[in-house]
Design a protein around this motif. Structure first.
Motif, PDB file in Angstrom:
ATOM      1  N   ILE A  74       0.799  -1.312   0.209  1.00  0.00           N
ATOM      2  CA  ILE A  74       0.025   0.007   0.211  1.00  0.00           C
ATOM      3  C   ILE A  74       0.999   1.489   0.212  1.00  0.00           C
ATOM      4  CG2 ILE A  74      -1.758   1.382   1.900  1.00  0.00           C
ATOM      5  CD1 ILE A  74      -2.909  -1.484   1.541  1.00  0.00           C
ATOM      6  N   LEU A  75       1.808   1.446   0.499  1.00  0.00           N
ATOM      7  CA  LEU A  75       2.596   2.641   0.949  1.00  0.00           C
ATOM      8  C   LEU A  75       3.440   2.586  -0.189  1.00  0.00           C
ATOM      9  CD1 LEU A  75       4.206   2.471   4.831  1.00  0.00           C
ATOM     10  CD2 LEU A  75       2.083   3.927   4.306  1.00  0.00           C
ATOM     11  N   ASP A  76       3.688   1.670  -1.101  1.00  0.00           N
ATOM     12  CA  ASP A  76       4.893   2.192  -2.511  1.00  0.00           C
ATOM     13  C   ASP A  76       3.584   2.277  -3.409  1.00  0.00           C
ATOM     14  OD1 ASP A  76       6.587   0.603  -1.566  1.00  0.00           O
ATOM     15  OD2 ASP A  76       6.435  -1.188  -2.453  1.00  0.00           O
ATOM     16  N   ARG A  77       2.010   2.865  -3.297  1.00  0.00           N
ATOM     17  CA  ARG A  77       1.783   3.490  -4.375  1.00  0.00           C
ATOM     18  C   ARG A  77       0.964   4.220  -3.577  1.00  0.00           C
ATOM     19  NH1 ARG A  77       1.960   0.649  -8.867  1.00  0.00           N
ATOM     20  NH2 ARG A  77       1.832  -1.501  -8.750  1.00  0.00           N
ATOM     21  N   PHE A  78       0.935   4.317  -2.436  1.00  0.00           N
ATOM     22  CA  PHE A  78       0.374   5.878  -1.933  1.00  0.00           C
ATOM     23  C   PHE A  78       1.306   6.695  -1.633  1.00  0.00           C
ATOM     24  CE2 PHE A  78      -3.633   2.672   0.425  1.00  0.00           C
ATOM     25  CZ  PHE A  78      -3.945   3.157  -1.669  1.00  0.00           C
ATOM     26  N   ARG A  79       2.757   7.100  -2.179  1.00  0.00           N
ATOM     27  CA  ARG A  79       2.939   8.196  -1.701  1.00  0.00           C
ATOM     28  C   ARG A  79       2.883   9.342  -2.802  1.00  0.00           C
ATOM     29  NH1 ARG A  79       7.409   4.063  -1.740  1.00  0.00           N
ATOM     30  NH2 ARG A  79       8.456   4.457  -0.367  1.00  0.00           N
ATOM     31  N   PRO A  80       2.905  10.447  -1.693  1.00  0.00           N
ATOM     32  CA  PRO A  80       1.963  11.462  -2.980  1.00  0.00           C
ATOM     33  C   PRO A  80       2.710  11.898  -3.747  1.00  0.00           C
ATOM     34  CG  PRO A  80       3.470  12.425  -0.597  1.00  0.00           C
ATOM     35  CD  PRO A  80       3.754  11.321  -1.208  1.00  0.00           C
ATOM     36  N   GLY A  81       1.353  11.739  -4.899  1.00  0.00           N
ATOM     37  CA  GLY A  81       1.457  11.498  -6.616  1.00  0.00           C
ATOM     38  C   GLY A  81       1.070  10.656  -6.996  1.00  0.00           C
ATOM     39  N   SER A  82       1.238   9.644  -5.993  1.00  0.00           N
ATOM     40  CA  SER A  82       1.434   8.137  -6.814  1.00  0.00           C
ATOM     41  C   SER A  82      -0.037   7.866  -7.219  1.00  0.00           C
ATOM     42  CB  SER A  82       1.981   7.435  -6.449  1.00  0.00           C
ATOM     43  OG  SER A  82       1.456   6.950  -4.845  1.00  0.00           O
ATOM     44  N   GLU A  88      -6.365   2.190 -14.671  1.00  0.00           N
ATOM     45  CA  GLU A  88      -6.930   1.562 -13.724  1.00  0.00           C
ATOM     46  C   GLU A  88      -6.801   0.472 -13.522  1.00  0.00           C
ATOM     47  OE1 GLU A  88     -10.371   2.595 -12.649  1.00  0.00           O
ATOM     48  OE2 GLU A  88     -10.115   4.546 -12.028  1.00  0.00           O
ATOM     49  N   LYS A  89      -6.285  -0.083 -14.456  1.00  0.00           N
ATOM     50  CA  LYS A  89      -5.767  -1.444 -14.310  1.00  0.00           C
ATOM     51  C   LYS A  89      -4.858  -1.797 -13.418  1.00  0.00           C
ATOM     52  CE  LYS A  89      -4.223  -4.895 -17.302  1.00  0.00           C
ATOM     53  NZ  LYS A  89      -3.568  -5.292 -18.662  1.00  0.00           N
ATOM     54  N   GLU A  90      -3.945  -0.332 -13.389  1.00  0.00           N
ATOM     55  CA  GLU A  90      -3.358  -0.432 -12.063  1.00  0.00           C
ATOM     56  C   GLU A  90      -4.147  -0.639 -10.334  1.00  0.00           C
ATOM     57  OE1 GLU A  90       1.019   1.043 -13.776  1.00  0.00           O
ATOM     58  OE2 GLU A  90      -0.471   2.539 -12.457  1.00  0.00           O
ATOM     59  N   ALA A  91      -5.602   0.411 -10.282  1.00  0.00           N
ATOM     60  CA  ALA A  91      -5.376   0.612  -9.801  1.00  0.00           C
ATOM     61  C   ALA A  91      -6.317  -0.943  -8.939  1.00  0.00           C
ATOM     62  CB  ALA A  91      -6.768   1.997 -10.274  1.00  0.00           C
ATOM     63  N   SER A  92      -7.264  -1.237  -9.733  1.00  0.00           N
ATOM     64  CA  SER A  92      -7.810  -2.444  -9.987  1.00  0.00           C
ATOM     65  C   SER A  92      -7.321  -3.422  -9.309  1.00  0.00           C
ATOM     66  CB  SER A  92      -8.009  -2.746 -11.019  1.00  0.00           C
ATOM     67  OG  SER A  92      -9.524  -2.052 -11.700  1.00  0.00           O
ATOM     68  N   MET A  98      -4.851  -6.044  -1.609  1.00  0.00           N
ATOM     69  CA  MET A  98      -5.913  -4.974  -0.820  1.00  0.00           C
ATOM     70  C   MET A  98      -6.726  -6.685  -0.486  1.00  0.00           C
ATOM     71  SD  MET A  98      -5.610  -1.005  -1.338  1.00  0.00           S
ATOM     72  CE  MET A  98      -6.597  -0.548  -0.171  1.00  0.00           C
ATOM     73  N   GLU A  99      -7.448  -6.518  -0.911  1.00  0.00           N
ATOM     74  CA  GLU A  99      -8.185  -7.704  -1.041  1.00  0.00           C
ATOM     75  C   GLU A  99      -8.111  -9.054  -0.100  1.00  0.00           C
ATOM     76  OE1 GLU A  99     -11.099  -7.567  -4.234  1.00  0.00           O
ATOM     77  OE2 GLU A  99     -12.499  -5.626  -3.503  1.00  0.00           O
ATOM     78  N   SER A 100      -7.506  -9.070  -1.263  1.00  0.00           N
ATOM     79  CA  SER A 100      -6.459 -10.462  -1.029  1.00  0.00           C
ATOM     80  C   SER A 100      -5.757 -10.647   0.122  1.00  0.00           C
ATOM     81  CB  SER A 100      -5.347 -11.048  -2.078  1.00  0.00           C
ATOM     82  OG  SER A 100      -4.862 -12.126  -2.033  1.00  0.00           O
ATOM     83  N   LEU A 101      -4.442  -9.583   0.615  1.00  0.00           N
ATOM     84  CA  LEU A 101      -4.132  -9.612   2.418  1.00  0.00           C
ATOM     85  C   LEU A 101      -5.206  -9.963   4.135  1.00  0.00           C
ATOM     86  CD1 LEU A 101      -1.063  -7.575   0.810  1.00  0.00           C
ATOM     87  CD2 LEU A 101      -1.022 -10.071   2.091  1.00  0.00           C
TER      88      LEU A 101
END
Length: 149
Positions: A74-82, A88-92, A98-101
């Protein structure tokens, strides 16, 4: 000239090892306090404790591993602006991950409770949940007080 570069690296290494050891010592101290607190709160018999702690430690280790994996992803993806840069494909795909974890954590907790039912009473399992929450709350309170003072 090489000494100019080697000395800072050595100092950095020594300080990081020192910090790492200090962190590990603190973590071990907290773990020991948690074990004592839970044992006291659950009023475990010697026989119960011998069966309980291996189950609890295995569960706690696996839970920590899953949470660490979740936070790293999650943190890798939630850096400012990231987030804005995600397609949409990457977000899905991230949502699926996240759901799997979360599902893995839930299933781990269910299995742990089922395993515990053969070791301690249902009442003690509920006391365990309360003891963990109380311990964590007190730990956070002490950490906040230490930062302020």
């Amino acid at each position: 000239m090489k000494t100019k570069f080697i000395l800072p690296i050595i100092l950095l290494f020594i300080s990081s090892v020192s910090f790492s050891q200090d962190f590990k010592e603190k973590r071990e101290k907290v773990k020991a306090l948690k074990v004592a607190y839970i044992t006291e709160q659950l009023e475990l018999t010697t026989e119960e404790a011998q069966k309980f702690w291996p189950l609890y430690n295995a569960f706690d280790d696996k839970q920590a591993e899953l949470r660490h994996e979740k936070m790293r992803a999650i943190l890798d993806r939630f850096r400012p602006g990231s987030v804005d840069k995600l397609s949409e494909k990457e977000a899905s795909a991230l949502l699926v991950q996240m759901e799997s974890l979360e599902e893995n954590l839930f299933n781990l907790k269910k299995k742990f409770i089922k395993d515990l039912q053969g070791v301690i009473s249902a009442k003690k399992i509920i006391k365990l949940k309360k003891a963990e929450e109380d311990f964590n709350r007190e730990l956070l309170k002490q950490m906040r007080e230490k930062r302020r003072g």
